[in-house]
Design a protein around this motif. Sequence first.
Motif, PDB file in Angstrom:
ATOM      1  N   PHE A 199       4.360   6.766   4.628  1.00 27.85           N
ATOM      2  CA  PHE A 199       5.360   7.820   4.656  1.00 27.85           C
ATOM      3  C   PHE A 199       4.640   9.156   4.769  1.00 27.85           C
ATOM      4  N   GLU A 202       2.805  11.069   2.170  1.00 27.30           N
ATOM      5  CA  GLU A 202       1.663  10.385   1.579  1.00 27.30           C
ATOM      6  C   GLU A 202       0.430  10.427   2.475  1.00 27.30           C
ATOM      7  N   PHE A 245       6.749   8.445  -5.380  1.00 30.45           N
ATOM      8  CA  PHE A 245       8.013   8.085  -4.748  1.00 30.45           C
ATOM      9  C   PHE A 245       8.451   6.678  -5.165  1.00 30.45           C
ATOM     10  N   TYR A 249      11.859   7.044  -0.974  1.00 33.35           N
ATOM     11  CA  TYR A 249      11.427   8.256  -0.289  1.00 33.35           C
ATOM     12  C   TYR A 249      12.589   9.215  -0.074  1.00 33.35           C
TER      13      TYR A 249
END
Length: 293
Positions: A199, A202, A245, A249
Amino acid sequence: MKKENAVIFGVTGVVVAAVLIGGGIYMKTERDRNLNADTASTAADSNRAEEVQKAVFLAEDSGLWYLGDLEHGNIYVTHTPSDTLYDENGNAIDPSEIKKGDFLQVEGDGIMLNSYPGQYPGISRIMRISGGTEADAEKFDEELSRILPEKDPSEIPFLNLCYTQPNAQVTAMATQGGYTWSYVDEDGNGQNVVADSAFILEWTELSDLHTANDEGKTDLELVFSEEPDSVTAERWPAEDRGQNFGNGYPEGESVSVEHAESWSIPGAEAGYIYEVDAVFENGTVSYGFEVKK
């Protein structure tokens, strides 16, 4: 996660030396790694007279013009001109009217960034002048083929982000994320490649864009190395980067992407992380960057 980086106009975090046109020795590297991220051009002294040189138009690729310096015999690049291009009579013309071999009068601050090929971001005016044929441009063909080699079908397209700072045009490389890509190899076999990505909040690596203005906003031109079929974008507050998270997310905010002569994000705002998703004939690729003041 697989990441590939290409470069335009300098290298992030490195101060690039500037030399007068025709000066300097340029280190030869692969094209996609010699044009890199987030380095502004050096501003010319405000009292200095503009320099004029003669060049021949060679090629346009991914938002860049490749010009042959007729005095020194070397190739340099600049952004494809938008409102600084004129014909022999001083009338504004579209870049599409310039053909290989056209002679050009190039006016600018005279400062060339020390790279290979040379990079000239400080051009203020380009005028087509009489003379010039494809034969004049062909003198540069051998060197140009090393700078612009035939595209490898397995190569994932990269994204350059072009924007304006006071007294400078800046081009930064967006960080590449996940992708899916299909192509036919040299043996005629079909290949399908999938590279997953974390994601975006990240990501450990993320390109930085500095707006350098009080508003903290900048218009971004999205210059892809290969023309996509469609482009979408989302953004998240930069302060959310690196958070835990565990509960899922956060949903991104949709961002307007415009397409006229090129793709663009108007008014990209500092304090946000952006993800751009592009759909190409051979697959899809995601890119990311953070806008800062």
